[in-house]
Design a protein around this motif. Structure first.
Motif, PDB file in Angstrom:
ATOM      1  N   GLU A  54       2.014 -59.964 -31.647  1.00  0.00           N
ATOM      2  CA  GLU A  54       2.411 -60.976 -32.627  1.00  0.00           C
ATOM      3  C   GLU A  54       2.694 -62.314 -31.942  1.00  0.00           C
ATOM      4  O   GLU A  54       2.278 -63.376 -32.414  1.00  0.00           O
ATOM      5  CB  GLU A  54       3.646 -60.512 -33.402  1.00  0.00           C
ATOM      6  N   ILE A  55       3.394 -62.259 -30.822  1.00  0.00           N
ATOM      7  CA  ILE A  55       3.681 -63.492 -30.091  1.00  0.00           C
ATOM      8  C   ILE A  55       2.391 -64.111 -29.567  1.00  0.00           C
ATOM      9  O   ILE A  55       2.237 -65.333 -29.532  1.00  0.00           O
ATOM     10  CB  ILE A  55       4.673 -63.200 -28.949  1.00  0.00           C
ATOM     11  N   LEU A 108      -0.355 -64.323 -30.993  1.00  0.00           N
ATOM     12  CA  LEU A 108      -1.018 -65.082 -32.050  1.00  0.00           C
ATOM     13  C   LEU A 108      -0.423 -66.471 -32.244  1.00  0.00           C
ATOM     14  O   LEU A 108      -1.056 -67.336 -32.863  1.00  0.00           O
ATOM     15  CB  LEU A 108      -0.942 -64.307 -33.370  1.00  0.00           C
ATOM     16  N   ASP A 109       0.763 -66.690 -31.736  1.00  0.00           N
ATOM     17  CA  ASP A 109       1.407 -68.000 -31.862  1.00  0.00           C
ATOM     18  C   ASP A 109       0.642 -69.012 -31.011  1.00  0.00           C
ATOM     19  O   ASP A 109       0.460 -68.815 -29.810  1.00  0.00           O
ATOM     20  CB  ASP A 109       2.855 -67.898 -31.392  1.00  0.00           C
ATOM     21  N   PRO A 110       0.180 -70.115 -31.608  1.00  0.00           N
ATOM     22  CA  PRO A 110      -0.584 -71.106 -30.829  1.00  0.00           C
ATOM     23  C   PRO A 110       0.183 -71.670 -29.634  1.00  0.00           C
ATOM     24  O   PRO A 110      -0.443 -72.182 -28.691  1.00  0.00           O
ATOM     25  CB  PRO A 110      -0.876 -72.206 -31.866  1.00  0.00           C
ATOM     26  N   ALA A 111       1.513 -71.586 -29.668  1.00  0.00           N
ATOM     27  CA  ALA A 111       2.298 -72.118 -28.564  1.00  0.00           C
ATOM     28  C   ALA A 111       2.363 -71.167 -27.370  1.00  0.00           C
ATOM     29  O   ALA A 111       2.823 -71.553 -26.296  1.00  0.00           O
ATOM     30  CB  ALA A 111       3.716 -72.426 -29.043  1.00  0.00           C
ATOM     31  N   THR A 112       1.883 -69.929 -27.542  1.00  0.00           N
ATOM     32  CA  THR A 112       1.931 -68.934 -26.471  1.00  0.00           C
ATOM     33  C   THR A 112       0.855 -69.211 -25.425  1.00  0.00           C
ATOM     34  O   THR A 112      -0.242 -69.681 -25.749  1.00  0.00           O
ATOM     35  CB  THR A 112       1.742 -67.526 -27.052  1.00  0.00           C
TER      36      THR A 112
END
Length: 755
Positions: A143-144, A146-150
């Motif tokens: 899930e993390i 998928l975060d664009p900031a990851t």
């Protein structure tokens, strides 16, 4: 060099399709005489070893090979700079380096390889390679990711594939709604023969590789590219395989062994240890699933909404296909007019995940069957009755819009497992209580529960993949008698395919003596031994090749109305000719490529399309005893019913159903690779638990044979469906015994006791 093939001759019995002849490899495996790939040997053979990264994410600053090269007995030490051809490989997307280049993306990634004259020497030399890393924080949550900031695991981003399914009204409402969030742990295929093979350099500058694999031609294309050789210079033969279950679809040691053999000019054998095997192949995708089911007050489903996130780990493998299966099959074998579903396969720095028996359908089934139980409880309905009210029937449409063709006995399977008599209560023998012979409980806190599950699985490759198999059949005279040789590249991985090919040839050509030649790449591709497809596709190819041979026999005798029986050409009036006489001057050989009915890619925006060849169904009922004070579970009995279309080898069919059920049981209550911070913590069969004979209960197996008119002999794929529905059935039974929601598998003792 020791025997490398899996050539088998069956003769002396009239054992065509529908019979259960003794498998030619069966006795050898039981007695320990069967030659597995790890048993291969060649003169002047060297041993290969692999140095792997200890970090899930890091930059490679410096590699010093001095210590390894200086080790007595070492003949080669190779890194990414020594890869002669393409430096990356992969089944669907070639994103995985042969050897790490500049960085590592998972703990266990190969960095360097060594060849030495003794396996211990090779391992010691690999340990003397000095690698300086700049360790980076790993991305370990899907899930993390998928975060664009990851941070990006790969330059193109962390999203590997998004599959949306849109059917009907996305804003549909219903008077009864249940929601749930579920999680599936990372399961290992746990095959008993670790990765192994033998590469032998050839005089023409090529290489011969004898290897345990599921897909000879799939390996061939990747190996040849990485070696920078034309495909005809790389020849693969199937060595003895000790199980597969999807874990051998991907390349492991194949390129490494060939590189070392070509570099040294000597045969090189590589055999992984059990610990290394956990790092050397893909695993089942861990998953997080959120579902919402809406139904009317009679229990008829109105809509399903879902979000599925599959952690694909560091490299793509088959993740794009796995997420497509999870979503296209994500509502189960039920009529649902309105579906809104999104499936995501993502990159992380966890170990790579790919194919495992059930291939995406396992994860989804645990969630949707948990939802069906929750819905039944909310409505006050029997869980089987709720499922029957919503069961798919022929002519219904899937969430993709594909029409279900042929038999779909969903309701029948459920009724059959419910009708099986329930087992008697525990006798008081401690072996019949949770904890077994450990005698940890005396029954005071033991509660019994019964649970049901049913699942759906596609058979064969999907979404327009050119899925076919090639068979070469030769009819000749040997010792004065007619004999048949069947040659395909289909991998026998323990499922009994060699036997089935012989049965088909015996049935179609009426000849007792049938030899199934060693599978290799000198004949056209048979595709992978996965997706429950080989009996369907390679069986279809063997049948078609036999038909072509039979047609030539009948042309020679000028009797197209005759048949072949008992080594003779027989017409209505009697024997027309002896086959031996017909073949006396010239044998007959035919090679056929056989394809099933076509499939098509799904629409990337709506998920609509005829993506699958065939659907298979299985139902399970599980009975469990749970010590609710200690958190111990004993599965008392499992009943299962499955439509197999036609049982070509009934004994093997039952064996496949029992084995698949045992793997589903393992996922339910014990099997999980523990990954912490991107690192596997339990890479051994001491700490990674699989069911033993003491854990697998008696099984009631009900086999239905409702022929599929589109399939050879009416057969339906068998191997995967039992793994799918057995897991939710066992967990449902544990819920019934404990009253706990149990939203994650495997179920651990602390989930049952709250500790």
């Amino acid at each position: 060099m020791s025997a490398m093939g899996t050539t088998a001759t069956e003769q002396g019995s009239r054992a065509g399709i529908g019979a259960s002849p003794v498998r030619p490899d069966g006795t050898l495996k039981v007695t320990g005489e069967f030659a597995f790939s790890s048993d291969l040997w060649a003169d002047r053979m060297l041993w290969g070893a692999t140095l792997r990264s200890p970090h899930p994410r890091a930059r490679i600053v410096r590699v010093d090979l001095t210590g390894a090269v200086a080790t007595t007995g070492v003949h080669a030490v190779l890194t990414a700079d020594d890869v002669p051809g393409h430096k990356r490989y992969g089944l669907e997307h070639r994103d995985q380096p042969v050897l790490a280049m500049g960085q590592v993306r998972y703990a266990g990634e190969p960095v360097a390889i060594v060849a030495a004259d003794h396996p211990e020497t090779a391992r010691r030399a690999a340990a003397r390679i000095v690698v300086e890393y700049e360790v980076l924080p790993p991305v370990v949550d899907g899930e993390i990711a998928l975060d664009p900031a990851t941070d990006r695991v790969h330059e193109a981003g962390n999203l590997l594939r998004h599959v949306p399914i849109r059917k009907g009204d996305p804003d549909a409402t219903a008077p009864v709604v249940v929601t749930g969030e579920y999680e599936v742990g990372m399961q290992d295929q746990a095959f008993l023969g670790p990765e192994s093979g033998l590469a032998i350099p050839a005089e023409d500058g090529g290489v011969d590789l004898f290897v345990a694999t599921q897909w000879l031609h799939g390996d061939l294309g990747q190996v040849a590219d990485c070696l920078g050789l034309p495909p005809d210079k790389v020849r693969l033969s199937l060595a003895g395989v000790g199980g597969a279950f999807g874990g051998r679809e991907d390349v492991s040691m194949q390129v490494h062994a060939c590189m070392l053999a070509l570099h040294t000019g000597r045969p090189v054998k590589m055999v992984y240890s059990r610990e290394e095997s956990f790092f050397g192949h893909v695993h089942r995708h861990p998953a997080k699933l959120a579902y919402e089911h809406g139904a009317d007050e009679d229990g008829k489903l109105v809509y399903v909404k879902a979000r599925i996130v599959l952690d694909g780990g560091a490299y793509a493998s088959t993740s794009m296909a796995v997420v497509a299966n999870a979503t296209t099959l994500g509502v189960g074998p039920y009529r649902v007019p309105n579906v809104t579903m999104d499936g995501y396969a993502v990159y992380t720095n966890n170990p790579p995940c790919g194919a495992m028996r059930g291939f995406g359908a396992v994860q989804a089934c645990f969630a949707y069957e948990s939802q069906m139980d929750k819905l039944a409880e909310r409505l006050g309905l029997d869980p089987v009755e709720l499922r029957v009210r919503n069961a798919l029937e022929p002519g219904d449409t899937m969430p993709t819009g594909q029409v279900v063709e042929g038999p779909a006995p969903v309701a029948e399977l459920l009724r059959r497992v419910r009708a099986e008599p329930l087992p008697a209560g525990a006798s008081g023998d401690p072996r019949e209580l949770p904890g077994g012979v450990a005698n940890t409980t005396h029954g005071e806190g033991v509660r019994r529960g019964v649970g049901y599950g049913i699942g759906i699985k596609n058979v064969g490759f999907s979404e327009g993949f050119d899925d076919y198999s090639t068979a070469r059949v030769r009819l000749e005279v040997v010792g004065g008698e007619p004999a048949v040789v069947v040659h395909t590249a289909a991998a026998e991985v323990g499922q009994g395919l060699v036997t089935v090919q012989a049965q088909i040839a015996r049935t179609e050509l009426g000849v007792e003596q049938v030899t199934v030649a060693t599978a290799d790449t000198s004949v056209g591709s048979a595709g992978s031994s996965s997706a429950s497809r080989q009996t369907y596709v390679t069986g279809g190819a063997v049948r078609a090749a036999c038909a072509a041979v039979r047609d030539e026999v009948l042309r020679r005798v000028g009797r197209t109305d005759a048949s072949l029986e008992g080594g003779k050409v027989v017409a209505a009036e009697g024997v027309v000719a002896d086959l031996a006489d017909v073949l006396a001057d010239e044998p007959i050989e035919r090679t056929v490529e056989w394809r099933h009915r076509p499939t098509f890619p799904i629409d990337p925006a709506t998920g609509q399309g005829d993506a699958h060849v065939q659907y298979a169904f299985a139902a399970h009922r599980a009975v469990v005893d749970v010590d609710v004070e200690l958190g111990l579970v004993r599965v008392v009995e499992i009943a299962t019913a499955q439509d197999v279309g036609r049982a070509l080898h009934p004994q093997s069919v039952r064996g496949q159903i029992a084995g698949g059920t045992a793997q589903g049981l393992g996922l339910a209550v014990m099997e999980e690779i523990q990954v912490v911070g991107g690192k596997i913590r339990n890479p051994s069969f001491t700490d990674y638990l699989i069911p033993t004979i003491l854990d697998v209960p008696p099984m009631r197996i009900d086999v239905l044979e409702l022929g599929d008119p589109s399939a050879p002999y009416g057969l339906r794929g068998v191997g995967e469906p039992p793994t799918i529905s057995s897991t939710p059935a066992v967990v449902a039974a544990i819920r019934a015994a404990t009253g706990l929601p149990l939203k994650r598998v495997p179920v651990r003792p602390e989930h049952l006791t709250g500790t």
